[in-house]
Design an enzyme around this catalytic site. Sequence first.
Site, short mmCIF file in Angstrom:
data_model
loop_
_atom_site.label_atom_id
_atom_site.label_comp_id
_atom_site.label_asym_id
_atom_site.label_seq_id
_atom_site.Cartn_x
_atom_site.Cartn_y
_atom_site.Cartn_z
N ARG A 223 0.90 -1.19 -0.12
CA ARG A 223 -0.02 -0.14 -0.12
C ARG A 223 0.97 1.37 -0.13
O ARG A 223 1.94 1.46 0.80
CB ARG A 223 -0.88 0.09 1.31
N HIS A 271 -1.10 -0.90 -9.97
CA HIS A 271 -1.66 -1.64 -8.49
C HIS A 271 -1.99 -3.02 -9.38
O HIS A 271 -3.33 -3.57 -9.35
CB HIS A 271 -2.89 -1.19 -8.05
P1 NAP Z 1 -0.55 -11.52 5.92
O1 NAP Z 1 -0.28 -12.78 5.48
O2 NAP Z 1 -1.31 -10.83 6.67
O3 NAP Z 1 1.08 -10.91 6.23
C1 NAP Z 1 1.06 -9.51 6.60
C2 NAP Z 1 2.80 -9.50 7.37
O4 NAP Z 1 2.85 -8.12 7.88
C3 NAP Z 1 2.83 -10.35 8.82
O5 NAP Z 1 4.26 -10.94 8.66
C4 NAP Z 1 2.61 -9.75 10.04
O6 NAP Z 1 3.39 -9.89 11.14
C5 NAP Z 1 3.26 -8.40 9.45
N1 NAP Z 1 2.91 -7.20 10.06
C6 NAP Z 1 1.54 -6.49 10.14
N2 NAP Z 1 1.86 -5.28 10.95
C7 NAP Z 1 2.94 -5.23 11.18
C8 NAP Z 1 3.62 -4.31 11.98
N3 NAP Z 1 3.10 -3.18 12.74
N4 NAP Z 1 5.24 -4.40 12.16
C9 NAP Z 1 5.57 -5.49 11.62
N5 NAP Z 1 5.10 -6.53 10.93
C10 NAP Z 1 3.82 -6.11 10.64
O7 NAP Z 1 -0.71 -10.56 4.59
P2 NAP Z 1 -0.47 -11.03 3.08
O8 NAP Z 1 -1.44 -12.03 2.52
O9 NAP Z 1 1.22 -11.47 2.86
O10 NAP Z 1 -0.73 -9.56 2.09
C11 NAP Z 1 0.27 -8.26 2.34
C12 NAP Z 1 -0.56 -7.26 1.74
O11 NAP Z 1 0.03 -7.27 0.41
C13 NAP Z 1 -1.90 -7.16 1.98
O12 NAP Z 1 -2.23 -6.35 3.06
C14 NAP Z 1 -2.14 -6.06 0.60
O13 NAP Z 1 -1.93 -4.69 1.27
C15 NAP Z 1 -0.69 -6.28 -0.32
N6 NAP Z 1 -1.56 -6.81 -1.58
C16 NAP Z 1 -1.18 -6.27 -2.52
C17 NAP Z 1 -1.47 -6.54 -3.96
C18 NAP Z 1 -1.25 -5.83 -5.19
O14 NAP Z 1 -1.83 -6.14 -6.05
N7 NAP Z 1 -0.43 -4.71 -5.16
C19 NAP Z 1 -2.07 -7.78 -3.78
C20 NAP Z 1 -2.49 -8.70 -2.74
C21 NAP Z 1 -1.81 -7.97 -1.57
P3 NAP Z 1 3.04 -11.22 11.77
O15 NAP Z 1 3.61 -12.45 11.04
O16 NAP Z 1 3.88 -11.22 13.18
O17 NAP Z 1 1.46 -11.23 12.02
C1 GLV Z 2 -4.69 -6.00 -3.62
O1 GLV Z 2 -4.19 -5.05 -3.45
C2 GLV Z 2 -5.17 -6.78 -2.51
O2 GLV Z 2 -5.17 -6.47 -1.14
O3 GLV Z 2 -5.75 -8.03 -2.91
#
Ligand code: NAP
Ligand code: GLV
Length: 308
Positions: A223, A271
């Site tokens: 983000r 994005h």
């Molecule tokens: P996830 O599995 O929930 O992983 C989030 C990670 O961030 C976890 O390791 C978490 O720590 C860590 N975290 C959260 N808050 C934190 C903080 N304050 N300090 C340090 N670490 C922190 O999420 P995901 O499925 O990998 O997705 C990640 C993000 O990618 C989404 O939230 C979204 O914004 C983005 N995304 C973007 C696209 C795109 O097209 N650009 C597509 C999909 C996703 P813990 O392991 O300790 O909980």
């Molecule tokens: C895209 O940004 C997602 O969070 O899936």
Amino acid sequence: MVLVCKTGGAGDDEQWKAELRRLMPELEIRDWPDIGDPADVEFVLLFASAPGLFDGMTGLRAVLSAGAGVDGFVGDLPQGVPAARLVDPWMQTAMAAWIVHAVLHFSRNMPAYADQQARGVWREQFEAHFEPRRVGILGCGEIGRRTGSLLADLGFRVTGWTRTARDLAPLENLHGAAGLDELLGESEFLVCLLPLTPETEGLLDAGRLARLPEGAFFINASRGRIVVQQDLVAALDSGRLGGAWLDVTDPEPLPPGDPLWRRPDVWITPHVAGVTNPVTGAALVAENIRRARAGEPLTHPVDRNRGY
Ligand code: NAP
Ligand code: GLV
């Protein structure tokens, strides 16, 4: 069984509806905002909220995200109603591929070779690195671990930063505030995969960017608001950052006149790093609908207090 569909920004609405109907013919799908009597609604599938979206939904059983990130609606979730993220291996692979591409673009000097090609110049850039190069992944959850393991296979030394201590083997792990300073100090390539929460908004400011090694590269696929954009520009101007690849910006879309568009050291995609696939996504959503109706816990529940 009524589901309200508001997936704009995370997959094509019509494709979502067709897949869900195929998997669950008994599901009645209503489009936001023409939802009829809100008391009929058992499920909402969405990416971003809208004012009054959940008003009158007295029979709501679950809120299901059409994307991985839930920052678009987590603040509006009705009390006591469970919510789930979309955790889709298809999307994780797409995200990981986009990030690996960006890391390789910088690590293999592609910007310099593109510039040389434009001028018809045949000259080797310094390519030899006899120690594994260091990648830091901010937010090493579902997508970060998949990305990190691919980068590790390609010879990078990868450290994932998390909120809580984690065993990410074969990746290394740092966590918390002290862990962040250490990670920034060693990351030649900094990848942002943090969810947007009150704790992560504006996290990467001038002070933190200044901790990176001189000439580090920044890759943001989560983000735009996690980095202070004017501090990012200043870090590029000063040479602290050697370049950036941004799939996300603040705001989105990035306005046509924004100077980031014209920088030779910045690459921008709109994005698209990991767009939702409604075909694979619908099967995951259908499973959570089944679970909610059976009184079972949802897979990948959202913790509204953490914000992700
Ligand atoms: P996830 O599995 O929930 O992983 C989030 C990670 O961030 C976890 O390791 C978490 O720590 C860590 N975290 C959260 N808050 C934190 C903080 N304050 N300090 C340090 N670490 C922190 O999420 P995901 O499925 O990998 O997705 C990640 C993000 O990618 C989404 O939230 C979204 O914004 C983005 N995304 C973007 C696209 C795109 O097209 N650009 C597509 C999909 C996703 P813990 O392991 O300790 O909980
Ligand atoms: C895209 O940004 C997602 O969070 O899936």
